[in-house]
Design a protein around this motif. Structure first.
Motif, short mmCIF file in Angstrom:
data_model
loop_
_atom_site.label_atom_id
_atom_site.label_comp_id
_atom_site.label_asym_id
_atom_site.label_seq_id
_atom_site.Cartn_x
_atom_site.Cartn_y
_atom_site.Cartn_z
N LYS A 154 0.83 -1.21 0.00
CA LYS A 154 0.00 0.00 0.00
C LYS A 154 0.86 1.25 0.00
CE LYS A 154 -4.24 -1.45 2.38
NZ LYS A 154 -5.05 -1.25 3.60
N PHE A 155 1.86 1.26 0.88
CA PHE A 155 2.71 2.43 0.99
C PHE A 155 3.50 2.66 -0.29
CE2 PHE A 155 6.81 4.41 2.15
CZ PHE A 155 6.32 5.61 2.62
N ALA A 156 3.97 1.58 -0.90
CA ALA A 156 4.74 1.70 -2.15
C ALA A 156 3.89 2.33 -3.24
CB ALA A 156 5.25 0.33 -2.58
N ALA A 157 2.61 1.90 -3.34
CA ALA A 157 1.72 2.47 -4.35
C ALA A 157 1.43 3.94 -4.07
CB ALA A 157 0.42 1.67 -4.38
N GLN A 158 1.19 4.26 -2.81
CA GLN A 158 0.93 5.65 -2.43
C GLN A 158 2.16 6.53 -2.64
OE1 GLN A 158 -0.32 4.82 1.59
NE2 GLN A 158 -2.49 4.90 1.08
N ALA A 171 2.55 9.77 -5.09
CA ALA A 171 3.02 11.02 -4.49
C ALA A 171 4.20 11.58 -5.29
CB ALA A 171 3.43 10.80 -3.04
N ALA A 172 5.07 10.70 -5.77
CA ALA A 172 6.22 11.14 -6.57
C ALA A 172 5.76 11.76 -7.89
CB ALA A 172 7.15 9.95 -6.83
N ILE A 173 4.72 11.18 -8.48
CA ILE A 173 4.19 11.71 -9.74
C ILE A 173 3.57 13.09 -9.50
CG2 ILE A 173 2.41 11.40 -11.51
CD1 ILE A 173 2.85 8.37 -11.23
N LEU A 208 3.89 19.12 -9.89
CA LEU A 208 3.93 20.41 -9.20
C LEU A 208 5.29 21.09 -9.35
CD1 LEU A 208 2.09 19.50 -5.86
CD2 LEU A 208 1.15 20.68 -7.84
N TRP A 209 6.36 20.31 -9.34
CA TRP A 209 7.70 20.88 -9.43
C TRP A 209 8.04 21.32 -10.85
CZ3 TRP A 209 10.56 22.15 -5.35
CH2 TRP A 209 11.88 22.52 -5.55
N PHE A 223 9.02 17.20 -0.59
CA PHE A 223 8.50 15.91 -1.04
C PHE A 223 8.09 15.03 0.13
CE2 PHE A 223 9.44 11.39 -2.11
CZ PHE A 223 8.38 11.19 -2.97
N ILE A 224 8.93 14.98 1.15
CA ILE A 224 8.61 14.18 2.33
C ILE A 224 7.32 14.69 2.99
CG2 ILE A 224 9.37 13.56 4.66
CD1 ILE A 224 12.25 13.62 3.59
N PHE A 225 7.19 16.01 3.06
CA PHE A 225 6.00 16.62 3.66
C PHE A 225 4.75 16.24 2.86
CE2 PHE A 225 3.27 20.51 4.27
CZ PHE A 225 2.92 20.22 5.58
N LEU A 226 4.85 16.29 1.52
CA LEU A 226 3.73 15.92 0.67
C LEU A 226 3.33 14.46 0.91
CD1 LEU A 226 3.12 16.91 -2.99
CD2 LEU A 226 2.98 14.50 -2.38
N VAL A 227 4.33 13.58 1.01
CA VAL A 227 4.05 12.16 1.24
C VAL A 227 3.35 11.97 2.58
CG1 VAL A 227 5.11 9.90 1.66
CG2 VAL A 227 5.95 11.34 -0.20
N LEU A 228 3.83 12.66 3.61
CA LEU A 228 3.22 12.54 4.94
C LEU A 228 1.75 12.95 4.93
CD1 LEU A 228 6.08 13.89 7.26
CD2 LEU A 228 5.28 11.53 7.07
#
Length: 379
Positions: free
Chosen positions: A132-136, A140-142, A147-148, A178-183
């Protein structure tokens, strides 16, 4: 899509209504609500026919008399996604980047939940936490990449906004952003997932959050309002208001059949989709931390699980036996056990405690949503 009818206003002046976000938001909400009401009976029959129902009751709540819920159709999140997505595409500008990112998150998170629900039924075990986390994380990276890649969006994605403050507290680096967005994305989707445990609880609280972000996105997309209230102005974010309207309509339509006694459950299909969509709304208008106020019920529910699990592991390691802070986690189940014990002491039948708890959580959710909206002025 209907927005483009406004281009014909020279031939029929009434078509100018389709230019206005307020009109299209009402249209999106109404359409999604009607679609939900019309599709729900068919979906319930279809899920019953293929035996896609709740398979068993969680052992932790086995003593709460929930055996009647076994067999209730699940994966009802399909209905929410279908109604909200179709309505958004009909009433919003379909080429808007913010709308596409939010819809993409909505559908993809729902897809992850769908696979999890499907495997729980067919394989008896859903997706692993790592899967699940890998898919999320991949999605998130996309999102972060999109955005970047746009200069205007890149400047905003590094802003660290705090409720009650007019200006960013500081600028984040690319990695920290990026880490903040993932969180935010992973945290919100799983928090809604943990809240989904009583009839109507998760969808009712999600509706309150949708209303709050309906106002927040409208303000962010309206330059005059954003300037007056001194919040980040995000050109084009007004179209997210239409999406919020569609999400609210779909949620109300689903609640019609999900209220106690529920005829259908949303499953991970719905809870992950709702959490992901709410997170994207917060990210795109730079109101991520405000989500902890607007969606405080979700935060409290998730925190109760973290506290329970952490304390149990700590006491088991220190004292040789695990101890608990709550009778059961998430928190809504704790209150169920409390009411049952009280009923036994008073020698009476337990009341409709599930409905009482859900209603009170809705009240809290509405209060938190109003507080979140009020922060627009308290800066």
């Amino acid at each position: 899509m209907l927005y483009y009818l406004s281009l014909l206003e020279a031939h029929l002046s009434e078509l100018r209504l389709f230019k206005y976000i307020t009109f299209r938001t009402l249209g999106a909400a109404s359409t999604a609500f009607v679609v939900s009401l019309l599709l729900a009976p068919w979906l319930i029959r279809k899920l019953q026919a293929i035996n896609f129902g709740e398979q068993k009751i969680d052992d932790r709540v086995g003593g709460l008399g929930k055996q009647t819920k076994v067999g209730t159709p699940t994966m009802g999140g399909i209905l929410i996604i279908a109604a909200a997505t179709s309505s958004t595409l009909l009433w919003a500008i379909p080429t808007n980047t913010y709308v596409l990112l939010t819809l993409g998150t909505f559908v993809l998170m729902g897809g992850i939940g769908f696979v999890d629900d499907y495997w729980k039924i067919k394989r008896k075990n859903g997706l692993s936490v790592k899967a699940k986390f890998a898919a999320q994380l991949g999605w998130a990276a996309i999102v972060f990449g999109v955005l970047w890649s746009v200069p205007e969006m890149r400047d905003r994605v590094t802003d660290f906004m705090v409720p009650f403050c007019k200006q960013p507290l500081f600028q984040m680096s690319m990695v920290v952003a990026f880490i903040f967005l993932v969180l935010v994305l992973v945290g919100a989707s799983n928090a809604v997932n943990l809240t989904d445990g009583l009839d109507g609880l998760a969808i009712g609280c999600s509706n309150s959050v949708a209303v709050a972000y309906l106002f927040l996105t409208y303000v962010a997309g309206h330059s005059n309002f954003a300037e007056y209230l001194q919040v980040p102005s995000v050109q084009g974010a007004g179209e997210l208001t239409v999406y919020c309207g569609a999400l609210l309509g779909a949620g109300l339509g689903f609640l019609w059949y999900n209220c106690h006694p529920a005829k259908i459950f949303m499953g991970d299909t719905g809870s992950l989709a709702l959490g992901g969509a709410i997170a994207m709304l917060a990210i795109l208008i730079k109101q991520e931390l405000l989500l902890t106020i607007v969606g405080a019920v979700f935060v409290i529910e998730a925190a109760s699980v973290v506290i329970q699990s952490s304390y149990f592991k700590y006491t088991r390691k220190r004292y040789g036996e695990g101890r608990r802070v709550f009778k059961c986690a998430p928190l809504h189940h704790h209150f169920e056990f409390v009411e049952k014990e009280r009923a036994l002491v008073e020698k009476r039948e337990p009341e409709l405690v599930e409905t009482v708890i859900v209603t009170r959580f809705w009240i809290l959710s509405i209060i938190f949503a109003l507080i979140g909206i009020a922060t627009l002025k308290l800066r």
